[in-house]
Design an enzyme around this catalytic site. Structure first.
Site, short mmCIF file in Angstrom:
data_model
loop_
_atom_site.label_atom_id
_atom_site.label_comp_id
_atom_site.label_asym_id
_atom_site.label_seq_id
_atom_site.Cartn_x
_atom_site.Cartn_y
_atom_site.Cartn_z
CG LEU A 230 -0.17 -14.66 -27.21
CD1 LEU A 230 1.31 -14.29 -27.19
CD2 LEU A 230 -0.79 -14.41 -25.85
CG ASP A 231 -5.36 -9.83 -27.70
OD1 ASP A 231 -6.08 -10.77 -28.08
OD2 ASP A 231 -5.59 -9.17 -26.68
NE ARG A 232 -1.29 -7.69 -37.08
CZ ARG A 232 -1.58 -7.78 -38.37
NH1 ARG A 232 -2.83 -7.89 -38.76
NH2 ARG A 232 -0.63 -7.76 -39.29
CB THR B 168 -0.16 -9.57 -26.92
OG1 THR B 168 -1.27 -8.76 -26.57
CG2 THR B 168 0.39 -10.20 -25.66
CG HIS C 259 -9.28 -7.72 -26.37
ND1 HIS C 259 -9.71 -6.63 -27.11
CD2 HIS C 259 -8.58 -8.48 -27.25
CE1 HIS C 259 -9.29 -6.73 -28.36
NE2 HIS C 259 -8.60 -7.86 -28.46
#
Length: 234
Positions: free
Chosen positions: A70-72, A74, A170
């Protein structure tokens, strides 16, 4: 560095959503990185290893396989494999789109349609770590498809539920921004101000899959982060 660092996961505050002999699923906090990167910050994978090492009094190294990321900024569900038997099976599960992940996003504007399928071609720029969404295929782009529906209108925002058909860099952030629905706090993709904790209001809410070893159906839901806006979604 934002004050996100004050609430990053450690082995004592790790929120474990599911665990058995082969799998551990945790609720990622905003600011955690799933795997080590150039920042040198301690990754969530190391935190989970420390948790397992202490919980089971293990000596030596603890095996842990990263299944997805997961993106940081998020939050939400992140799954790890605890055994070398489970990792390739989980990887295959995700590659074959047999694991269904559902996300919640709080966005700035109401989309034109209350539910829709978005199809774009995304091109990643490694220099600024950003993906641009195009309506037609361009050089070095990858097709991206997601489905969304409007769940709730909040005071100044809108809650969307998103299901991904593809898993691109993304993807949700870029595609929602392209329809003028940037995610709250996401400066990179068009929101006008950052959240105080450097998070964005994108949460990996739920996952359903068939257990790769036990062959049983599994459904896991991640509690929402604690803030007034997320509280209003329930």
């Amino acid at each position: 560095m934002s004050n996100t660092s004050k609430v990053l996961s450690n082995k004592s505050n790790l929120q474990v959503l599911y665990e058995d002999n082969h799998i551990i699923v945790v609720n990622k906090r905003a600011g955690d990185i799933v795997q080590g990167d150039k920042t040198g910050d301690k990754p969530l994978s190391d935190v989970v290893k420390e948790f397992l090492k202490e919980k089971y009094n293990k000596t030596g190294n603890v095996y842990l396989g990263v299944v997805h990321r997961l993106d940081r900024p998020t939050t939400g569900i992140v799954m790890f494999a605890k055994t070398s038997k489970a990792l390739p099976r989980l990887n295959k599960l995700f590659a074959n789109k047999e694991a269904k992940k559902t996300y919640w996003a709080i966005v700035k504007n109401k989309p034109q349609k209350e539910q829709d399928t978005l199809t774009h071609w995304l091109r990643k720029n490694p220099k600024n770590n950003k993906s641009t969404a195009f309506k037609k295929e361009v050089n070095n782009s990858k097709k991206a498809i997601l489905h969304y529906k409007l769940l709730k209108q909040l005071n100044n925002y809108f809650l969307l539920e998103i299901n991904l058909e593809t898993g691109r860099h993304h993807q949700i952030r870029s595609q929602l921004s392209s329809i003028d629905c940037p995610i709250k706090g996401d400066l990179k993709y068009g929101f006008d101000r950052s959240n105080t904790d450097a998070s964005i209001h994108l949460h990996a809410r739920q996952i359903t899959f068939t257990h790769p070893i036990k062959k049983e159906p599994i459904l896991i839901t991640a509690p929402l982060p604690k803030d007034a806006l997320w509280d209003a979604c329930l």
